[in-house]
Design a protein around this motif. Structure first.
Motif, PDB file in Angstrom:
ATOM      1  N   LEU A   1      32.997  37.726  39.170  1.00  0.00           N
ATOM      2  CA  LEU A   1      34.136  37.294  39.674  1.00  0.00           C
ATOM      3  C   LEU A   1      35.376  37.587  38.487  1.00  0.00           C
ATOM      4  CD1 LEU A   1      32.861  34.833  42.494  1.00  0.00           C
ATOM      5  CD2 LEU A   1      34.250  36.825  43.068  1.00  0.00           C
ATOM      6  N   ALA A   2      34.779  37.541  37.476  1.00  0.00           N
ATOM      7  CA  ALA A   2      35.936  37.359  36.260  1.00  0.00           C
ATOM      8  C   ALA A   2      36.550  38.649  35.952  1.00  0.00           C
ATOM      9  CB  ALA A   2      35.402  36.619  35.298  1.00  0.00           C
ATOM     10  N   PHE A   3      36.104  39.781  36.349  1.00  0.00           N
ATOM     11  CA  PHE A   3      36.302  41.024  36.068  1.00  0.00           C
ATOM     12  C   PHE A   3      37.351  41.710  36.956  1.00  0.00           C
ATOM     13  CE2 PHE A   3      32.057  40.505  34.169  1.00  0.00           C
ATOM     14  CZ  PHE A   3      32.368  40.939  32.785  1.00  0.00           C
ATOM     15  N   GLU A   4      38.001  42.472  36.242  1.00  0.00           N
ATOM     16  CA  GLU A   4      38.955  43.368  37.245  1.00  0.00           C
ATOM     17  C   GLU A   4      38.353  44.062  38.250  1.00  0.00           C
ATOM     18  OE1 GLU A   4      42.079  45.481  35.145  1.00  0.00           O
ATOM     19  OE2 GLU A   4      42.807  43.496  34.144  1.00  0.00           O
ATOM     20  N   GLY A   5      38.842  44.364  39.360  1.00  0.00           N
ATOM     21  CA  GLY A   5      38.282  45.518  40.206  1.00  0.00           C
ATOM     22  C   GLY A   5      37.484  44.612  41.321  1.00  0.00           C
ATOM     23  N   ASP A   6      36.770  45.088  42.313  1.00  0.00           N
ATOM     24  CA  ASP A   6      35.906  44.627  43.145  1.00  0.00           C
ATOM     25  C   ASP A   6      34.900  43.834  42.623  1.00  0.00           C
ATOM     26  OD1 ASP A   6      34.483  43.825  45.507  1.00  0.00           O
ATOM     27  OD2 ASP A   6      34.028  45.927  46.030  1.00  0.00           O
ATOM     28  N   PRO A   7      34.839  42.653  42.765  1.00  0.00           N
ATOM     29  CA  PRO A   7      33.667  41.672  42.390  1.00  0.00           C
ATOM     30  C   PRO A   7      32.341  41.671  43.289  1.00  0.00           C
ATOM     31  CG  PRO A   7      35.134  40.159  43.294  1.00  0.00           C
ATOM     32  CD  PRO A   7      35.672  41.720  43.421  1.00  0.00           C
TER      33      PRO A   7
ATOM     34  N   ALA B   1      39.830  36.680  44.085  1.00  0.00           N
ATOM     35  CA  ALA B   1      39.483  38.085  44.742  1.00  0.00           C
ATOM     36  C   ALA B   1      39.977  38.357  46.149  1.00  0.00           C
ATOM     37  CB  ALA B   1      37.839  37.957  44.679  1.00  0.00           C
ATOM     38  N   ARG B   2      40.393  37.145  46.656  1.00  0.00           N
ATOM     39  CA  ARG B   2      41.073  37.356  48.046  1.00  0.00           C
ATOM     40  C   ARG B   2      42.441  37.624  47.952  1.00  0.00           C
ATOM     41  NH1 ARG B   2      41.491  31.988  51.584  1.00  0.00           N
ATOM     42  NH2 ARG B   2      42.881  31.592  49.805  1.00  0.00           N
ATOM     43  N   HIS B   3      43.094  37.144  46.859  1.00  0.00           N
ATOM     44  CA  HIS B   3      44.493  37.273  46.661  1.00  0.00           C
ATOM     45  C   HIS B   3      44.793  38.930  46.303  1.00  0.00           C
ATOM     46  CE1 HIS B   3      45.766  33.310  47.404  1.00  0.00           C
ATOM     47  NE2 HIS B   3      45.460  32.636  46.466  1.00  0.00           N
ATOM     48  N   ALA B   4      43.660  39.275  45.460  1.00  0.00           N
ATOM     49  CA  ALA B   4      43.655  40.860  44.943  1.00  0.00           C
ATOM     50  C   ALA B   4      43.540  41.662  46.231  1.00  0.00           C
ATOM     51  CB  ALA B   4      42.762  40.951  44.085  1.00  0.00           C
ATOM     52  N   GLY B   5      43.101  41.198  47.398  1.00  0.00           N
ATOM     53  CA  GLY B   5      42.764  42.091  48.225  1.00  0.00           C
ATOM     54  C   GLY B   5      41.053  42.521  48.361  1.00  0.00           C
ATOM     55  N   PHE B   6      40.212  41.964  47.536  1.00  0.00           N
ATOM     56  CA  PHE B   6      38.908  42.437  47.668  1.00  0.00           C
ATOM     57  C   PHE B   6      37.974  41.644  48.580  1.00  0.00           C
ATOM     58  CE2 PHE B   6      40.189  43.656  43.311  1.00  0.00           C
ATOM     59  CZ  PHE B   6      39.764  45.222  43.477  1.00  0.00           C
ATOM     60  N   VAL B   7      38.514  40.214  48.844  1.00  0.00           N
ATOM     61  CA  VAL B   7      38.172  39.466  49.759  1.00  0.00           C
ATOM     62  C   VAL B   7      38.984  39.364  50.957  1.00  0.00           C
ATOM     63  CG1 VAL B   7      37.151  37.075  50.503  1.00  0.00           C
ATOM     64  CG2 VAL B   7      36.539  38.210  48.344  1.00  0.00           C
ATOM     65  N   HIS B   8      38.479  39.415  52.258  1.00  0.00           N
ATOM     66  CA  HIS B   8      39.225  39.313  53.482  1.00  0.00           C
ATOM     67  C   HIS B   8      40.228  38.360  53.599  1.00  0.00           C
ATOM     68  CE1 HIS B   8      40.515  39.830  57.682  1.00  0.00           C
ATOM     69  NE2 HIS B   8      40.037  40.986  57.491  1.00  0.00           N
ATOM     70  N   ALA B   9      41.641  38.208  54.046  1.00  0.00           N
ATOM     71  CA  ALA B   9      42.427  37.267  54.015  1.00  0.00           C
ATOM     72  C   ALA B   9      42.010  36.127  54.629  1.00  0.00           C
ATOM     73  CB  ALA B   9      43.822  37.967  54.403  1.00  0.00           C
ATOM     74  N   ASP B  10      41.339  36.302  55.999  1.00  0.00           N
ATOM     75  CA  ASP B  10      41.067  35.116  56.661  1.00  0.00           C
ATOM     76  C   ASP B  10      39.819  34.310  56.157  1.00  0.00           C
ATOM     77  OD1 ASP B  10      42.802  35.932  58.575  1.00  0.00           O
ATOM     78  OD2 ASP B  10      41.314  37.367  59.611  1.00  0.00           O
ATOM     79  N   ILE B  11      39.281  34.785  55.204  1.00  0.00           N
ATOM     80  CA  ILE B  11      38.059  34.010  54.712  1.00  0.00           C
ATOM     81  C   ILE B  11      38.516  32.502  53.920  1.00  0.00           C
ATOM     82  CG2 ILE B  11      36.126  33.937  53.092  1.00  0.00           C
ATOM     83  CD1 ILE B  11      35.587  35.834  55.231  1.00  0.00           C
ATOM     84  N   ASP B  12      37.780  31.572  54.427  1.00  0.00           N
ATOM     85  CA  ASP B  12      38.048  30.283  53.897  1.00  0.00           C
ATOM     86  C   ASP B  12      37.052  30.160  52.450  1.00  0.00           C
ATOM     87  OD1 ASP B  12      37.696  27.599  52.846  1.00  0.00           O
ATOM     88  OD2 ASP B  12      37.934  26.832  54.997  1.00  0.00           O
ATOM     89  N   CYS B  13      37.568  30.516  51.455  1.00  0.00           N
ATOM     90  CA  CYS B  13      36.745  30.554  50.150  1.00  0.00           C
ATOM     91  C   CYS B  13      36.059  29.452  49.506  1.00  0.00           C
ATOM     92  CB  CYS B  13      37.736  31.204  48.938  1.00  0.00           C
ATOM     93  SG  CYS B  13      38.546  32.833  49.491  1.00  0.00           S
ATOM     94  N   GLU B  14      36.688  28.506  49.733  1.00  0.00           N
ATOM     95  CA  GLU B  14      35.885  27.058  49.389  1.00  0.00           C
ATOM     96  C   GLU B  14      34.530  27.087  50.553  1.00  0.00           C
ATOM     97  OE1 GLU B  14      38.038  23.740  49.138  1.00  0.00           O
ATOM     98  OE2 GLU B  14      39.450  24.420  47.815  1.00  0.00           O
TER      99      GLU B  14
END
Length: 220
Positions: free
Chosen positions: A76-82, A141-154
């Motif tokens: 998840l530390a790299f640019e682009g879709d993780p 990743a969510r802020h970058a748009g690769f993870v859906h905005a509705d996901i509770d990441c924690e």
């Protein structure tokens, strides 16, 4: 397995202890086998660690963190879709087959805590720290748009780590196909996290999780 002289005695002991703990658990681990794996004398082992409890605790803290970093944090530390990186790493880990014979992290922690209750708090704090790191990485990743905005990441981080380690603990008493099936479902869950910027063309596109697990493992 013995280690060559290129690595420090401390590093070789940690690596050997990790293998011993994953194969035998804390109760079944033996210092003489660990010393033999590391290619050192028991005196050299005692120079670094006063007892099995100290060696086991240090090994879990250092090595568990490294494994979690490699499998869940670094991709998840790299640019682009993780997400394809996480998926590929998970598939490679399943393909090694070690998850079928080696104890899971929670299993090792429970084994150690049963003989050393004081270790429980430290390990709980470490696990919470790693879950937070994964949650923070998914949030980026969510802020970058690769993870859906509705996901509770924690919450997603807690579920991913818990599902993976729970599956690893279960598969020790079952056939490899259990790990394959569990892995497929976890891969589907990770795929469902994908946001609008997640490119459909990736190394894993066009094939099901089952296809890659079966193809890479040769064990299902």
């Amino acid at each position: 397995m013995t280690r060559g002289p290129g690595r420090s005695t401390y590093a070789r002991l940690i690596e050997a202890a990790w293998e011993e703990l994953r194969e035998h658990g804390f109760k079944g681990a033996r210092l003489d086998r660990i010393a033999a794996r590391a290619g050192v004398t028991k005196g050299a082992l005692y120079h670094h660690f006063p007892d099995k409890r100290s060696l086991a605790l240090t090994t879990l803290v250092e090595t568990m963190g490294r494994e979690i970093d490699e499998l869940w944090i670094q991709p998840l530390a790299f640019e682009g879709d993780p997400l394809p990186r996480i998926t590929a790493g998970l598939i490679r880990y399943i393909a090694t087959g070690t998850a079928c014979t080696h104890r899971s992290l929670p299993g090792l922690i429970a084994d150690l805590a049963a003989h050393d209750p004081a270790a429980h708090l430290l390990m709980s704090e470490r696990l919470a720290h790693w879950r937070k790191r994964l949650g923070a990485a998914l949030t980026r990743a969510r802020h970058a748009g690769f993870v859906h905005a509705d996901i509770d990441c924690e919450a997603a981080a807690v579920f991913i780590l818990s599902a993976w380690e729970g599956c690893r603990e279960t598969v020790r008493y079952a056939h490899f196909s259990t790990l394959s099936s569990c892995g497929q479902e976890l891969l589907r869950y990770i795929g469902a996290l994908r946001g609008p910027l997640d490119a459909p063309a990736s190394a894993l596109s066009g094939s099901s999780p089952a296809h890659f697990i079966d193809t890479h493992s040769g064990m299902a």
